[in-house]
Design a protein around this motif. Structure first.
Motif, PDB file in Angstrom:
ATOM      1  N   THR A 142      17.274 -18.237 -31.604  1.00 28.68           N
ATOM      2  CA  THR A 142      16.832 -19.549 -31.067  1.00 28.68           C
ATOM      3  C   THR A 142      17.953 -20.588 -31.192  1.00 28.68           C
ATOM      4  N   ASN A 143      18.751 -20.483 -32.262  1.00 28.10           N
ATOM      5  CA  ASN A 143      19.914 -21.382 -32.377  1.00 28.10           C
ATOM      6  C   ASN A 143      20.916 -21.097 -31.260  1.00 28.10           C
ATOM      7  N   ALA A 144      21.160 -19.798 -30.988  1.00 26.66           N
ATOM      8  CA  ALA A 144      22.124 -19.410 -29.944  1.00 26.66           C
ATOM      9  C   ALA A 144      21.705 -20.021 -28.608  1.00 26.66           C
ATOM     10  N   LEU A 145      20.388 -20.011 -28.338  1.00 28.79           N
ATOM     11  CA  LEU A 145      19.906 -20.580 -27.074  1.00 28.79           C
ATOM     12  C   LEU A 145      19.977 -22.104 -27.092  1.00 28.79           C
ATOM     13  N   LYS A 146      19.573 -22.684 -28.262  1.00 29.20           N
ATOM     14  CA  LYS A 146      19.533 -24.154 -28.379  1.00 29.20           C
ATOM     15  C   LYS A 146      20.932 -24.774 -28.246  1.00 29.20           C
ATOM     16  N   TYR A 147      21.938 -24.143 -28.886  1.00 29.79           N
ATOM     17  CA  TYR A 147      23.275 -24.750 -28.888  1.00 29.79           C
ATOM     18  C   TYR A 147      24.173 -24.223 -27.758  1.00 29.79           C
TER      19      TYR A 147
ATOM     20  N   LYS B 249      25.615 -13.254 -30.637  1.00 24.03           N
ATOM     21  CA  LYS B 249      26.763 -13.983 -30.080  1.00 24.03           C
ATOM     22  C   LYS B 249      26.312 -14.864 -28.914  1.00 24.03           C
ATOM     23  N   ASP B 250      26.786 -16.115 -28.938  1.00 23.82           N
ATOM     24  CA  ASP B 250      26.480 -16.999 -27.808  1.00 23.82           C
ATOM     25  C   ASP B 250      27.762 -17.579 -27.230  1.00 23.82           C
ATOM     26  N   PHE B 251      27.628 -18.280 -26.092  1.00 21.71           N
ATOM     27  CA  PHE B 251      28.807 -18.861 -25.428  1.00 21.71           C
ATOM     28  C   PHE B 251      28.592 -20.371 -25.302  1.00 21.71           C
ATOM     29  N   GLY B 252      28.096 -20.951 -26.393  1.00 20.79           N
ATOM     30  CA  GLY B 252      27.700 -22.362 -26.385  1.00 20.79           C
ATOM     31  C   GLY B 252      28.764 -23.299 -26.930  1.00 20.79           C
ATOM     32  N   ILE B 253      28.293 -24.350 -27.617  1.00 19.29           N
ATOM     33  CA  ILE B 253      29.194 -25.454 -28.018  1.00 19.29           C
ATOM     34  C   ILE B 253      30.125 -25.073 -29.180  1.00 19.29           C
ATOM     35  N   GLY B 254      29.765 -24.030 -29.919  1.00 22.94           N
ATOM     36  CA  GLY B 254      30.618 -23.613 -31.040  1.00 22.94           C
ATOM     37  C   GLY B 254      30.528 -24.582 -32.211  1.00 22.94           C
ATOM     38  N   ILE B 255      31.282 -24.258 -33.278  1.00 21.28           N
ATOM     39  CA  ILE B 255      31.220 -25.073 -34.507  1.00 21.28           C
ATOM     40  C   ILE B 255      32.633 -25.396 -34.952  1.00 21.28           C
ATOM     41  N   GLU B 256      32.854 -26.646 -35.340  1.00 20.84           N
ATOM     42  CA  GLU B 256      34.196 -27.032 -35.806  1.00 20.84           C
ATOM     43  C   GLU B 256      34.468 -26.447 -37.183  1.00 20.84           C
TER      44      GLU B 256
ATOM     45  N   PHE C  25      19.792 -28.892 -45.303  1.00 19.37           N
ATOM     46  CA  PHE C  25      19.779 -30.104 -44.463  1.00 19.37           C
ATOM     47  C   PHE C  25      21.105 -30.425 -43.788  1.00 19.37           C
ATOM     48  N   TYR C  26      22.078 -29.478 -43.809  1.00 19.51           N
ATOM     49  CA  TYR C  26      23.365 -29.797 -43.179  1.00 19.51           C
ATOM     50  C   TYR C  26      23.326 -29.514 -41.688  1.00 19.51           C
ATOM     51  N   ARG C  27      23.767 -30.485 -40.910  1.00 17.89           N
ATOM     52  CA  ARG C  27      23.881 -30.300 -39.469  1.00 17.89           C
ATOM     53  C   ARG C  27      25.288 -30.716 -39.079  1.00 17.89           C
TER      54      ARG C  27
ATOM     55  N   SER D 104      17.677 -31.074 -31.220  1.00 20.26           N
ATOM     56  CA  SER D 104      16.737 -31.358 -32.301  1.00 20.26           C
ATOM     57  C   SER D 104      16.852 -30.308 -33.399  1.00 20.26           C
ATOM     58  N   GLY D 105      16.494 -30.681 -34.609  1.00 18.91           N
ATOM     59  CA  GLY D 105      16.567 -29.724 -35.718  1.00 18.91           C
ATOM     60  C   GLY D 105      16.611 -30.453 -37.048  1.00 18.91           C
ATOM     61  N   PHE D 106      16.473 -29.678 -38.114  1.00 23.35           N
ATOM     62  CA  PHE D 106      16.413 -30.290 -39.452  1.00 23.35           C
ATOM     63  C   PHE D 106      17.441 -29.712 -40.422  1.00 23.35           C
ATOM     64  N   GLY D 107      18.234 -28.751 -39.980  1.00 27.03           N
ATOM     65  CA  GLY D 107      19.250 -28.168 -40.876  1.00 27.03           C
ATOM     66  C   GLY D 107      18.639 -27.362 -41.997  1.00 27.03           C
ATOM     67  N   ILE D 108      17.504 -26.720 -41.738  1.00 29.51           N
ATOM     68  CA  ILE D 108      16.864 -25.922 -42.796  1.00 29.51           C
ATOM     69  C   ILE D 108      16.996 -24.412 -42.501  1.00 29.51           C
ATOM     70  N   GLY D 109      16.957 -24.065 -41.189  1.00 29.19           N
ATOM     71  CA  GLY D 109      16.896 -22.658 -40.773  1.00 29.19           C
ATOM     72  C   GLY D 109      17.985 -21.781 -41.378  1.00 29.19           C
ATOM     73  N   LEU D 110      19.248 -22.199 -41.272  1.00 24.85           N
ATOM     74  CA  LEU D 110      20.343 -21.352 -41.767  1.00 24.85           C
ATOM     75  C   LEU D 110      20.354 -21.285 -43.298  1.00 24.85           C
ATOM     76  N   TYR D 111      19.913 -22.379 -43.929  1.00 22.24           N
ATOM     77  CA  TYR D 111      19.823 -22.371 -45.401  1.00 22.24           C
ATOM     78  C   TYR D 111      18.825 -21.295 -45.834  1.00 22.24           C
TER      79      TYR D 111
ATOM     80  N   GLY E  28      31.874 -20.816 -28.248  1.00 18.97           N
ATOM     81  CA  GLY E  28      30.674 -20.107 -28.702  1.00 18.97           C
ATOM     82  C   GLY E  28      30.770 -19.642 -30.143  1.00 18.97           C
ATOM     83  N   SER E  29      29.663 -19.044 -30.615  1.00 19.17           N
ATOM     84  CA  SER E  29      29.593 -18.619 -32.017  1.00 19.17           C
ATOM     85  C   SER E  29      29.019 -17.218 -32.101  1.00 19.17           C
ATOM     86  N   GLU E  30      29.349 -16.544 -33.211  1.00 25.51           N
ATOM     87  CA  GLU E  30      28.732 -15.244 -33.465  1.00 25.51           C
ATOM     88  C   GLU E  30      28.258 -15.242 -34.914  1.00 25.51           C
TER      89      GLU E  30
HETATM   90  P1  ADP Z   1      18.949 -26.832 -37.107  1.00 24.87           P
HETATM   91  O1  ADP Z   1      19.373 -26.008 -35.950  1.00 24.87           O
HETATM   92  O2  ADP Z   1      17.481 -27.027 -37.199  1.00 24.87           O
HETATM   93  O3  ADP Z   1      19.717 -28.096 -37.216  1.00 24.87           O
HETATM   94  P2  ADP Z   1      20.042 -24.718 -38.782  1.00 24.87           P
HETATM   95  O4  ADP Z   1      20.038 -24.633 -40.264  1.00 24.87           O
HETATM   96  O5  ADP Z   1      19.474 -23.586 -38.040  1.00 24.87           O
HETATM   97  O6  ADP Z   1      19.303 -26.064 -38.467  1.00 24.87           O
HETATM   98  O7  ADP Z   1      21.533 -24.944 -38.323  1.00 24.87           O
HETATM   99  C1  ADP Z   1      22.362 -25.829 -39.028  1.00 24.87           C
HETATM  100  C2  ADP Z   1      23.457 -26.402 -38.138  1.00 24.87           C
HETATM  101  O8  ADP Z   1      24.356 -25.374 -37.756  1.00 24.87           O
HETATM  102  C3  ADP Z   1      22.945 -26.922 -36.818  1.00 24.87           C
HETATM  103  O9  ADP Z   1      22.523 -28.254 -36.929  1.00 24.87           O
HETATM  104  C4  ADP Z   1      24.168 -26.809 -35.915  1.00 24.87           C
HETATM  105  O10 ADP Z   1      24.996 -27.922 -36.115  1.00 24.87           O
HETATM  106  C5  ADP Z   1      24.849 -25.566 -36.442  1.00 24.87           C
HETATM  107  N1  ADP Z   1      24.546 -24.360 -35.645  1.00 24.87           N
HETATM  108  C6  ADP Z   1      23.675 -23.383 -35.975  1.00 24.87           C
HETATM  109  N2  ADP Z   1      23.698 -22.401 -35.028  1.00 24.87           N
HETATM  110  C7  ADP Z   1      24.609 -22.760 -34.112  1.00 24.87           C
HETATM  111  C8  ADP Z   1      25.121 -22.166 -32.901  1.00 24.87           C
HETATM  112  N3  ADP Z   1      24.669 -20.991 -32.449  1.00 24.87           N
HETATM  113  N4  ADP Z   1      26.075 -22.836 -32.219  1.00 24.87           N
HETATM  114  C9  ADP Z   1      26.542 -24.016 -32.662  1.00 24.87           C
HETATM  115  N5  ADP Z   1      26.118 -24.625 -33.793  1.00 24.87           N
HETATM  116  C10 ADP Z   1      25.162 -24.001 -34.506  1.00 24.87           C
END
Ligand code: ADP
Length: 517
Positions: A417-422, A446-453, A464-466, A476-483, A505-507
């Motif tokens: 869902t993150n891969a689709l959202k971002y 693996k997605d082809f989205g905005i990627g992460i710095e 809670f880190y975003r 939208s999001g709360f930074g809880i899922g990956l934690y 993108g990210s993998e």
């Molecule tokens: P949320 O998505 O609800 O903010 P997550 O804990 O799932 O919380 O993700 C934390 C942060 O990691 C996100 O806010 C986003 O900045 C980054 N992130 C996660 N997945 C991706 C992704 N596939 N591509 C880019 N950034 C991502």
């Protein structure tokens, strides 16, 4: 015959007197030589004394007349060059009552040498008293008959060093005052971690004296539940020089354990650890506050879960009812309601999981299942509710795992869902099941989205880190899922990581060990 004998005798006498003369001449030349040698040695000795940076003088007789004095001591007296032959206390009367006469008398009359370190002496230089510090040696000087004829003085001007030492002592005193004044508990230890100093806050907290505390073992005040963790991290820091950062409970003078935030930093000289400086801050109130917040969140989420789940049930009921009707215009609204309710349910579940993790209540229900099948089902479900996306699945291995099926599913759902959202401009997601090593299995998304710095990569697994780009407001999001995903995988003794390129993108990958109980 008589005549011959007399001549012979005379000749012998002549020869002897010749020999005597030769001997005398030899003696004379050796006297001359040693006299010259003596003169040269004397010259060299004087040269040494005059060129020395030490202050040297010879004071003769009970009046301590200046027999000779080198330039440094003449300069230190500050009374000009015309001092030779004058009694010392005529040259520098101001030093008489500074103990100097007493020391000289002790040497001159008793024959006892006198040595002093960093002795302060004030000289009158052009009417102004100037204080200097000297290392002194006063030694009795003897004539050939063994009688004391004067006092030899060798001194070293150590004023610069003495003033520096005074400054260091003063700043050390100020530093201790400052450290004692601080409410934080501060301690200093040697390179091996043996504590050498505790500040006043520490002594007040433990009720021990400095000696008692230094003699006690550090584990005595640590909560038994935390000793193992502290010991492990402490060892690691001592070995690697890395900063020690932990939260732990420590015993106060009444025997109560209170939460502290502890930090130890290595002080280094040329890369070599010389000491450790530690600070401990009490966070008991913060911890209690946090606990209350957690309890509240848990309670609210619990209370919300029931009504929201029943709303979802009614929405689904309405959907089935509308499906049977001819007029389908209400369907999109119900879909929207369902989407929003889903989001609410997800958030409530995440908050509940969060408090479970925080209170170590997250339990795993381990069962054996096919990871490939599980991933396949999840993708099917997501594709059903996201018609416009393309999720490709590749099985590079077939694998059964022993794990908590729902929790592993939760991680996979979060990744997809993150891969689709971002990925606002690409709806293509690639999922792979493979062996990263022979004895493990991995799932990557693996997605082809905005990627992460780069600066965010290691922090997105924190609570809670975003990522702090402008996209933060867009998605939208709360930074809880990956934690939560990280906690779940760690509890399975697995690993979770991400590979990402901003704009490309990210993998995300998690790895589970195989063949473990
Ligand atoms: P949320 O998505 O609800 O903010 P997550 O804990 O799932 O919380 O993700 C934390 C942060 O990691 C996100 O806010 C986003 O900045 C980054 N992130 C996660 N997945 C991706 C992704 N596939 N591509 C880019 N950034 C991502």
């Amino acid at each position: 015959m008589d005549k011959d004998l007399r001549i012979q005798k005379l000749e012998k006498e002549l020869e002897e007197s010749h020999k005597k003369r030769e001997k005398l001449e030899k003696q004379n030349s050796s006297y001359e030589k040693s006299h010259a040698q003596l003169k040269e040695e004397n010259y060299q000795l004087k040269g040494l004394i005059y060129s020395s940076t030490a202050l040297i003088t010879f004071l003769k007789g009970p009046e301590y007349r200046v027999e000779f004095a080198n330039n440094p001591i003449i300069k230190a007296w500050g009374k000009g060059d015309d001092v030779i032959g004058q009694p010392l206390f005529d040259v520098v009367p101001e030093v008489r009552d500074q103990g100097i006469e007493e020391y000289l008398n002790q040497v001159y009359y008793k024959g006892e040498p006198y040595h002093a370190k960093t002795l302060p002496v004030e000289h009158d230089i052009n009417g102004e008293m100037v204080k200097s510090y000297f290392d002194f040696s006063y030694m009795p000087q003897y004539n050939l008959d063994g009688q004391i004829v004067g006092v030899g003085v060798i001194a070293q001007d150590v004023t610069k060093q003495a003033l520096l030492n005074q400054k260091i002592k003063k700043s050390e005193k100020e530093f201790r005052g400052l450290v004692d004044f601080m409410p934080h508990k501060i301690s200093i230890a040697d390179a091996d971690g043996n504590t050498l100093f505790y500040n006043k806050s520490w002594l007040d907290y433990t009720g021990m004296s400095m000696t008692e505390f230094l003699e006690s073992h550090w584990t005595e005040i640590i909560h038994p539940d935390h000793i193992e963790k502290v010991e492990k991290e402490r060892k690691h820091s001592l070995k690697s020089g890395k900063t020690l950062d932990l939260e732990l409970k420590m015993k106060d003078k009444n025997g109560d354990y209170k939460w502290h935030l502890h930090r130890s930093i290595a002080m280094k000289d040329d890369g070599i650890i010389t000491s450790w400086v530690s600070s401990s801050t009490e966070i008991q109130k913060l911890k209690e506050e946090e606990q209350r917040k957690q309890d509240f969140l848990k309670l609210v989420s619990h209370e919300l879960k029931t009504p929201v789940t029943s709303i979802k049930g009614y929405v689904q009921l309405l959907q089935t009812m509308i499906n049977g009707e001819n007029d389908k215009s209400k369907q999109p609204y119900l879909h929207r309601i369902e989407d929003q309710v889903e989001r609410l349910i997800k958030l409530i579940s995440e908050i509940l999981d969060l408090s479970r993790i925080e209170q170590s209540e997250l339990e795993l229900n381990i069962e054996e299942f096919s990871l490939n099948k599980h991933v396949e089902n999840i993708i099917e479900d997501i594709s059903y509710s996201h018609k416009d996306v393309q999720i490709e699945l590749e099985h590079l291995c077939e694998c059964d795992v022993k794990a908590d099926k729902d929790r592993i599913g939760q991680v996979i759902i979060n990744f997809i869902t993150n891969a689709l959202k971002y990925s606002p401009d690409s709806k293509n997601v690639q999922v792979k099941v493979f062996h990263e090593e022979e004895n493990n299995v991995a799932v990557s998304v693996k997605d082809f989205g905005i990627g992460i710095e780069k600066k965010d990569i290691n922090r997105i697994f924190n609570r809670f880190y975003r990522a702090s780009s402008m996209n933060e407001k867009t998605y939208s999001g709360f930074g809880i899922g990956l934690y939560l995903s990280n906690e779940i995988i760690e509890r399975h003794n697995g690993k979770i990581f991400v590979d990402s390129e901003p704009g490309a993108g990210s993998e995300f990958t998690f790895i589970l060990p195989l063949n473990q109980n």
